[in-house]
Write an enzyme that holds these catalytic residues in place. Structure first.
Site, PDB file in Angstrom:
ATOM      1  N   HIS C 154      42.364  41.699  44.574  1.00  0.00           N
ATOM      2  CA  HIS C 154      42.318  40.609  43.588  1.00  0.00           C
ATOM      3  C   HIS C 154      43.602  39.810  43.657  1.00  0.00           C
ATOM      4  CE1 HIS C 154      44.703  43.660  41.426  1.00  0.00           C
ATOM      5  NE2 HIS C 154      45.310  42.620  40.930  1.00  0.00           N
ATOM      6  N   HIS C 200      38.518  43.041  37.656  1.00  0.00           N
ATOM      7  CA  HIS C 200      38.864  41.651  37.969  1.00  0.00           C
ATOM      8  C   HIS C 200      38.824  41.427  39.478  1.00  0.00           C
ATOM      9  CE1 HIS C 200      42.605  43.640  38.597  1.00  0.00           C
ATOM     10  NE2 HIS C 200      43.442  42.744  38.211  1.00  0.00           N
ATOM     11  N   HIS C 215      50.556  37.230  41.952  1.00  0.00           N
ATOM     12  CA  HIS C 215      50.554  38.384  42.856  1.00  0.00           C
ATOM     13  C   HIS C 215      49.220  38.516  43.565  1.00  0.00           C
ATOM     14  CE1 HIS C 215      48.734  40.481  39.280  1.00  0.00           C
ATOM     15  NE2 HIS C 215      48.018  41.075  40.225  1.00  0.00           N
ATOM     16  N   HIS C 247      48.199  49.206  33.345  1.00  0.00           N
ATOM     17  CA  HIS C 247      47.776  48.083  32.518  1.00  0.00           C
ATOM     18  C   HIS C 247      46.753  48.601  31.495  1.00  0.00           C
ATOM     19  CE1 HIS C 247      49.507  45.529  35.558  1.00  0.00           C
ATOM     20  NE2 HIS C 247      48.582  45.780  36.448  1.00  0.00           N
ATOM     21  N   TYR C 256      54.138  46.489  40.727  1.00  0.00           N
ATOM     22  CA  TYR C 256      54.440  45.149  41.235  1.00  0.00           C
ATOM     23  C   TYR C 256      55.754  45.198  41.992  1.00  0.00           C
ATOM     24  CZ  TYR C 256      51.123  43.002  37.893  1.00  0.00           C
ATOM     25  OH  TYR C 256      50.021  42.633  37.165  1.00  0.00           O
ATOM     26  N   GLU C 266      50.811  43.667  44.433  1.00  0.00           N
ATOM     27  CA  GLU C 266      50.459  44.768  43.542  1.00  0.00           C
ATOM     28  C   GLU C 266      49.721  45.834  44.347  1.00  0.00           C
ATOM     29  OE1 GLU C 266      47.695  44.015  40.312  1.00  0.00           O
ATOM     30  OE2 GLU C 266      48.526  45.681  39.165  1.00  0.00           O
TER      31      GLU C 266
END
Lengths: 308, 308, 308, 308
Positions: C154, C200, C215, C247, C256, C266
């Protein structure tokens, strides 16, 4: 400082059947580093996280198994004390001169115990060329390979008269016995013995034939690395014995499998933090299946039958 | 058998500010078991995997911090030997009678070291009611709770003159020093000290104010449990200091955070297998950020500034 | 069969500053495989677990960042439908011929969205030479390297007018929006958008400057591999931004850090299994620190300030 | 938005032999939440991470096994379309009124497929009382219990004529088939079928007797939780079938064991991210042992013989 008697098992010499597949296993799959080759063609290896010259020597011959195991003591005085105790215990001791068969190793004393295994003791050994870093160290000098074995950890020996062997390790090596498994007649079926916080440095199972190796154990970081080791076993079509599983005995996380020469290898992680003031854990023989293979609760025939 | 001098830190008494939130933390979040309450209202706790009566006592007062730390020795003779060595080292020793302030504990000797911390030594202590199983044991008597802390592991103390404290631990307790961090002038900034295979039983950082506690460390099974501890920190809105991260020093996996009374707690796993014959790892002070917090490579101000 | 609209983001072209350190990072540290080099010197890479020709193209120039992102649709008809919807949505579409700038790729349509990013869509792409096995497959053709990145996962884009971008992804790509973060005035601060069960495929943060990359995320197996990635970051002295952490948004486990050219990468694992019938999770802007960095609960300035 | 046809298996009704041990298993060991009890004494349960009213119903009777499985579609129109396709496919459809046997569920259509299993489809279902958090969510409303099962994941069904069942899932449900295992005569031995990115929502093995359940799978976070599940199996003396192990098929990490009523349960984690554009993986029947149990490489008799 902090330890009496032996520190740990520091060296084993294994018999292997060939060098191509077997050495590929130890170097590229298990992840040991090759240190050197002796003049007579044996190969010396070590884990990336070991400080001493080498910990595993492979000798090519026509029958797999164990030539000897050697224990490191903290200093030369302790080695002499242990030698005296061995003699007093009743075993005949010989001396292996420094830098003879094992490059980098000082003088060793050796003898055969009641189970038919050759034991040795030493304190002097050269540092490895490929030591862990010492000055502002990274956790690895180079990233580990394959199964990411950190170090040689322990071995399980099969032979007769293990109660004497257990007493020997206590009286001569200053070890203690975190767990035992007893037969209904009160005799030992098995015993787990250590010098330190490791739940076992070595173990014995009572067995009529002397001098047998059940497995040689290497230490992995954790359960995730045990899973990774299993992935490497599958990818390389190594023969699995059992695992990934947990031992209730030692609480370690484990896989047993056979290297290409037929010696059983354990990739092992975890285990409780043992202390000599902790009470001993005792297993009944009819519960040892669960002690060994906590998840299935059942002994597998190969555990009792297949040794080298 | 196997160990000289002290075995490990076995008991700490912490000062806490309240009992509601703080005890909820130690019992239900960290996962210790409550053992008993003393007549004067202190609360005794232990990890599920500890054999002795208790390992952490909480005393309610108006200022967080550490009352004392006590080290267990293997037997009464060793305790007397240590007491004599303490006196010879130059510290004044007092005696705490059996079953006085700490239920279940035998006689302890105590003294204050140069860093301003009260140290004690003992060997006699009753077994815990909630011991790990001994006969055909499961790995747990009951499943662990919350962060699944297994046992009290180590502490980091801040105070003056840590080179003397390091020498004390070696000469009196028989410990050794796997890692040190040196200032450009050759003095210690910090030192990590152990009795056993644990990479540290205790550590010191040089600090002008005496008697300070940086953190108390509890042992978790592995990196997965470190992640689980972080999930519990977040869910319970505990104040995080740093982590999950890895120390290059000791190689342990770590989270620092504050319990409700303001004492810094570490949930710690992993770490290398230390041995007294391994060479010492040495850190330069300008690299200690990476030594402490291997992933970011940077010291955080709170590490040097916040103590209780 | 089973998906409408786009399947996933399938290709990104990144701008990098040099090829030596940067390519070493992507190949030997992150663990991507090099597929080919284009005639004009761009380098094509893919994760070991991806089936299509390549997923990441590196273009050497003097400013890091993102050239474009391309989404794969299930078939040519869907691509045409999407193109028509893009035009109807009001963006101007161009066509990139097959096998022009991206070896192995069929025709792509491209356009610039309101946030200033170039989006593309395609369905035709040649299979990778280094595909995962298909006949009696092992889990790996060859063991993964370094951080063991499985695939491009992503990206998070910064730019203006993200509510329009969110609507675009829903109306044109057929995506849905598992989580949003709202400002007190009801406008979006951030939005997380997906085509599938991944929480995501892309995300946006409202930002005045158009066309920025926050990122690019790569997928790892689990928390153990997130720890391993952190060990590689430290060993290779890559600059850490934050992590390992979790997260709360997406529930993913994350680090990160910056690759040598300054693009934020990431390494991501976990995350919940999203479904379009699940209710949307909604964050208040004043809680987004905890949403992003669940363990510390605090936003770090670099998250909002450093983009390429 | 993003999915055609069915979303996932959303409800199963299992037959169990008693409620005491069995319910204790599902609630306190597997870690499901009890939702409600029906008037006729069935018990409804759900995973902590599921949004819908419930996903597992237990019906007490004298023979373990599966009453039916129900698939959720995105909306009522899709349900009607699927019903029409079922009829066209040749199966006879009945209608289960809203809020009849399953509290919280809207109208379902049901029919029996060629393998002898009852399938159902629905779209309307009330949200669970114990949903995951939606506003500034923590990762858990309450910490998971026991094996920490997140949600019902998939099932493996045994019955005749699985090639027709596979075609049914594709043509009527819009699913696709990431992996198959073929007999030398070209017929299917087994097939793995999914609606989404999960490598399987359901699977079939060819078997002469109709309507059999091989196992019901629940999703765990990762390999660490698979290990934890094994610890709970051992502690609670549940009967292990095999594991922890990895399937090469789906790449999932797995344990099979039997719950107290004799239904086989799988605790499952990992697995690749499936997509309908990925090529199908194909297994030869003589390699399926390795496909199922990647580490040992050998089929176990119980896999083919024990079903409920």
């Amino acid at each position: 400082m902090g330890f009496k008697g032996t520190l740990r098992p520091g060296l084993v010499q294994l018999r292997v059947l060939d060098f191509d597949a077997t050495l590929n296993f130890y170097e590229n799959i298990l992840g040991l580093n090759k240190v050197c080759e002796t003049k007579d063609g044996r190969i010396c290896l070590k884990g990336y996280d070991e400080f001493d010259h080498h910990s595993v020597t492979l000798r090519k011959t026509d029958k797999a198994g164990l030539d000897f195991v050697a224990f490191k003591a903290a200093d030369a005085d302790t080695v002499e004390e242990i030698k005296d105790k061995v003699v007093k215990f009743g075993y005949k001791v010989d001396e292996v001169p420094a830098n003879s068969d094992q490059p980098g190793f000082g003088k060793r004393y050796g003898w055969t115990i009641c189970t038919g295994h050759r034991f040795e003791v030493y304190s002097e050994v050269e540092p490895a060329e490929q030591q862990p870093m010492l000055h502002n160290p990274d956790i690895w000098t180079k990233p580990p390979r394959g199964m990411r074995a950190q170090r040689m950890d322990h071995f399980l020996l099969y032979g007769p008269n293990i109660m004497e062997a257990e007493r020997f390790c206590q009286e001569v090596f200053g070890m203690y016995v975190p767990e035992v498994c007893n037969l209904p007649d009160g005799n030992r079926l098995a015993t787990w013995i250590t010098s330190s916080n490791k739940p076992h440095d070595l173990a014995f199972v009572e067995y009529p034939e002397p001098g047998k190796l059940h497995h040689l154990g290497f230490y992995l970081q954790d359960w995730a690395d045990v899973g990774n080791a299993a992935d490497w076993i599958a990818l390389n079509r190594l023969k699995l014995d059992i695992g990934p599983t947990r031992h209730a005995i030692t609480r370690g996380l484990s896989i047993y499998f056979w290297e290409p020469s037929g010696n059983r290898i354990e990739t092992y992680a975890g285990g409780y933090t043992a202390y000599p003031d902790h009470p001993q854990r005792v297993w009944d023989a009819d519960q040892v299946g669960r002690g060994l293979f906590y998840y299935s609760g059942e002994l597998i025939p190969s555990f009792l039958e297949v040794v080298t």
